[in-house]
Design a protein around this motif. Sequence first.
Motif, PDB file in Angstrom:
ATOM      1  N   ASN A 197       0.844  -1.193   0.000  1.00 15.64           N
ATOM      2  CA  ASN A 197       0.000   0.000   0.000  1.00 15.64           C
ATOM      3  C   ASN A 197       0.880   1.243   0.000  1.00 15.64           C
ATOM      4  N   SER A 198       0.652   2.168  -0.931  1.00 12.84           N
ATOM      5  CA  SER A 198       1.432   3.408  -0.954  1.00 12.84           C
ATOM      6  C   SER A 198       0.705   4.565  -0.282  1.00 12.84           C
ATOM      7  N   ILE A 199      -0.515   4.326   0.207  1.00 17.58           N
ATOM      8  CA  ILE A 199      -1.298   5.368   0.862  1.00 17.58           C
ATOM      9  C   ILE A 199      -1.124   5.302   2.371  1.00 17.58           C
ATOM     10  N   ASN A 200      -1.200   4.104   2.925  1.00 18.56           N
ATOM     11  CA  ASN A 200      -0.924   3.833   4.324  1.00 18.56           C
ATOM     12  C   ASN A 200       0.046   2.663   4.391  1.00 18.56           C
ATOM     13  N   VAL A 201       0.749   2.555   5.500  1.00 19.82           N
ATOM     14  CA  VAL A 201       1.703   1.458   5.668  1.00 19.82           C
ATOM     15  C   VAL A 201       0.962   0.128   5.685  1.00 19.82           C
ATOM     16  N   GLY A 202       1.351  -0.780   4.842  1.00 15.33           N
ATOM     17  CA  GLY A 202       0.731  -2.098   4.831  1.00 15.33           C
ATOM     18  C   GLY A 202       1.218  -2.965   3.693  1.00 15.33           C
ATOM     19  N   VAL A 203       1.529  -4.209   4.012  1.00 19.33           N
ATOM     20  CA  VAL A 203       1.945  -5.197   3.012  1.00 19.33           C
ATOM     21  C   VAL A 203       1.166  -6.481   3.266  1.00 19.33           C
ATOM     22  N   GLU A 204       0.599  -7.051   2.205  1.00 20.86           N
ATOM     23  CA  GLU A 204      -0.105  -8.329   2.300  1.00 20.86           C
ATOM     24  C   GLU A 204       0.485  -9.289   1.273  1.00 20.86           C
ATOM     25  N   ILE A 205       0.674 -10.542   1.688  1.00 21.08           N
ATOM     26  CA  ILE A 205       1.223 -11.563   0.783  1.00 21.08           C
ATOM     27  C   ILE A 205       0.223 -12.709   0.668  1.00 21.08           C
ATOM     28  N   PHE A 206      -0.207 -12.970  -0.557  1.00 20.92           N
ATOM     29  CA  PHE A 206      -1.056 -14.113  -0.861  1.00 20.92           C
ATOM     30  C   PHE A 206      -0.172 -15.222  -1.425  1.00 20.92           C
ATOM     31  N   ARG A 207      -0.395 -16.465  -0.957  1.00 19.80           N
ATOM     32  CA  ARG A 207       0.408 -17.595  -1.423  1.00 19.80           C
ATOM     33  C   ARG A 207      -0.495 -18.700  -1.967  1.00 19.80           C
ATOM     34  N   ARG A 208       0.002 -19.339  -3.010  1.00 20.36           N
ATOM     35  CA  ARG A 208      -0.709 -20.470  -3.598  1.00 20.36           C
ATOM     36  C   ARG A 208      -0.462 -21.717  -2.755  1.00 20.36           C
ATOM     37  N   THR A 209      -1.515 -22.437  -2.417  1.00 21.48           N
ATOM     38  CA  THR A 209      -1.385 -23.656  -1.636  1.00 21.48           C
ATOM     39  C   THR A 209      -1.133 -24.845  -2.562  1.00 21.48           C
ATOM     40  N   GLU A 210      -0.795 -25.985  -1.982  1.00 23.31           N
ATOM     41  CA  GLU A 210      -0.538 -27.184  -2.777  1.00 23.31           C
ATOM     42  C   GLU A 210      -1.769 -27.641  -3.545  1.00 23.31           C
ATOM     43  N   ASP A 211      -2.968 -27.333  -3.040  1.00 27.80           N
ATOM     44  CA  ASP A 211      -4.189 -27.709  -3.757  1.00 27.80           C
ATOM     45  C   ASP A 211      -4.725 -26.546  -4.607  1.00 27.80           C
ATOM     46  N   ASN A 212      -3.821 -25.605  -4.942  1.00 27.85           N
ATOM     47  CA  ASN A 212      -4.101 -24.548  -5.914  1.00 27.85           C
ATOM     48  C   ASN A 212      -5.145 -23.537  -5.442  1.00 27.85           C
ATOM     49  N   HIS A 213      -5.148 -23.252  -4.154  1.00 27.74           N
ATOM     50  CA  HIS A 213      -5.942 -22.154  -3.621  1.00 27.74           C
ATOM     51  C   HIS A 213      -5.000 -21.017  -3.221  1.00 27.74           C
ATOM     52  N   TRP A 214      -5.570 -19.818  -3.112  1.00 23.48           N
ATOM     53  CA  TRP A 214      -4.779 -18.657  -2.704  1.00 23.48           C
ATOM     54  C   TRP A 214      -5.238 -18.181  -1.341  1.00 23.48           C
ATOM     55  N   LEU A 215      -4.266 -18.030  -0.425  1.00 24.94           N
ATOM     56  CA  LEU A 215      -4.574 -17.611   0.932  1.00 24.94           C
ATOM     57  C   LEU A 215      -3.764 -16.376   1.299  1.00 24.94           C
ATOM     58  N   LEU A 216      -4.402 -15.475   2.075  1.00 24.18           N
ATOM     59  CA  LEU A 216      -3.651 -14.381   2.668  1.00 24.18           C
ATOM     60  C   LEU A 216      -2.792 -14.975   3.768  1.00 24.18           C
ATOM     61  N   ALA A 217      -1.492 -15.118   3.477  1.00 25.37           N
ATOM     62  CA  ALA A 217      -0.616 -15.890   4.350  1.00 25.37           C
ATOM     63  C   ALA A 217       0.192 -15.028   5.305  1.00 25.37           C
ATOM     64  N   GLU A 218       0.398 -13.770   4.955  1.00 22.81           N
ATOM     65  CA  GLU A 218       1.238 -12.915   5.788  1.00 22.81           C
ATOM     66  C   GLU A 218       0.839 -11.466   5.560  1.00 22.81           C
ATOM     67  N   TYR A 219       0.892 -10.664   6.617  1.00 23.72           N
ATOM     68  CA  TYR A 219       0.553  -9.256   6.490  1.00 23.72           C
ATOM     69  C   TYR A 219       1.250  -8.468   7.587  1.00 23.72           C
ATOM     70  N   ALA A 220       1.475  -7.180   7.324  1.00 20.93           N
ATOM     71  CA  ALA A 220       2.129  -6.311   8.287  1.00 20.93           C
ATOM     72  C   ALA A 220       1.669  -4.884   8.025  1.00 20.93           C
ATOM     73  N   TYR A 221       1.444  -4.114   9.095  1.00 19.54           N
ATOM     74  CA  TYR A 221       0.868  -2.786   8.957  1.00 19.54           C
ATOM     75  C   TYR A 221       1.592  -1.714   9.774  1.00 19.54           C
ATOM     76  N   GLN A 222       2.769  -2.024  10.297  1.00 17.82           N
ATOM     77  CA  GLN A 222       3.542  -1.063  11.069  1.00 17.82           C
ATOM     78  C   GLN A 222       4.953  -0.979  10.499  1.00 17.82           C
ATOM     79  N   LEU A 223       5.554   0.200  10.588  1.00 16.54           N
ATOM     80  CA  LEU A 223       6.906   0.378  10.060  1.00 16.54           C
ATOM     81  C   LEU A 223       7.927  -0.516  10.758  1.00 16.54           C
TER      82      LEU A 223
END
Length: 201
Positions: free
Chosen positions: A141-167
């Motif tokens: 996010n370039s408006i507010n601090v925040g990073v989200e990572i979506f990862r593909r699972t072994e059964d081909n689904h996508w999950l929000l696996a990691e996130y962070a919102y503080q410097l």
Amino acid sequence: MTASPIKLSTAEDYLFYENRADYRSEFFQGEKFRMIVNDVNHNCVKQNLSGIIGAILKDRKYFQSYSGNQRIHIFENTFYGYPDLLIVCGPNQYAEKDKNSIINPTVLIEVLSEGTGSYDRGDKFRFYRDIDSLREYVLVNSINVGVEIFRRTEDNHWLLAEYAYQLSDSITIQSIEATLQLSDLYEGTDNVKEGWGSPKE
């Protein structure tokens, strides 16, 4: 993307004009969409990401990152587009009709802004999920601090696996075994506050 797409009959038409244009456009199912001009914070975060990840991958054979004008192609859904940053783990593979379009990214990173947030989280992510080689999709996010990572699972689904919102937080891109400090990603930005917020369409 713009609100008003330009009709084109084929991908060949798109590539012909795109390779001669002085601006960048994306293509999906017969329509061309001109990319918007990004703001200063978007460009700052993107530049920081490019430098940090480029340095991490510098001495790793068959690991390469590209930013800005590197086009990708998704054969399954016709999409041609430009991620803010892409990482390839292995030798590059290219589109049959366009040797400048990479088809095998492992990681795609988009920097969200007022004009692109809804698109990057919605339609563009749906396009990207058709890439067999893709393992992680990172939203910064370039408006507010925040990073989200979506990862593909072994059964081909996508999950929000990691996130962070503080410097003071960090996040890890598993595909390249790299941990990034958010304070480094946002260095030099102007009035970016902690807390994800909501980038608008």
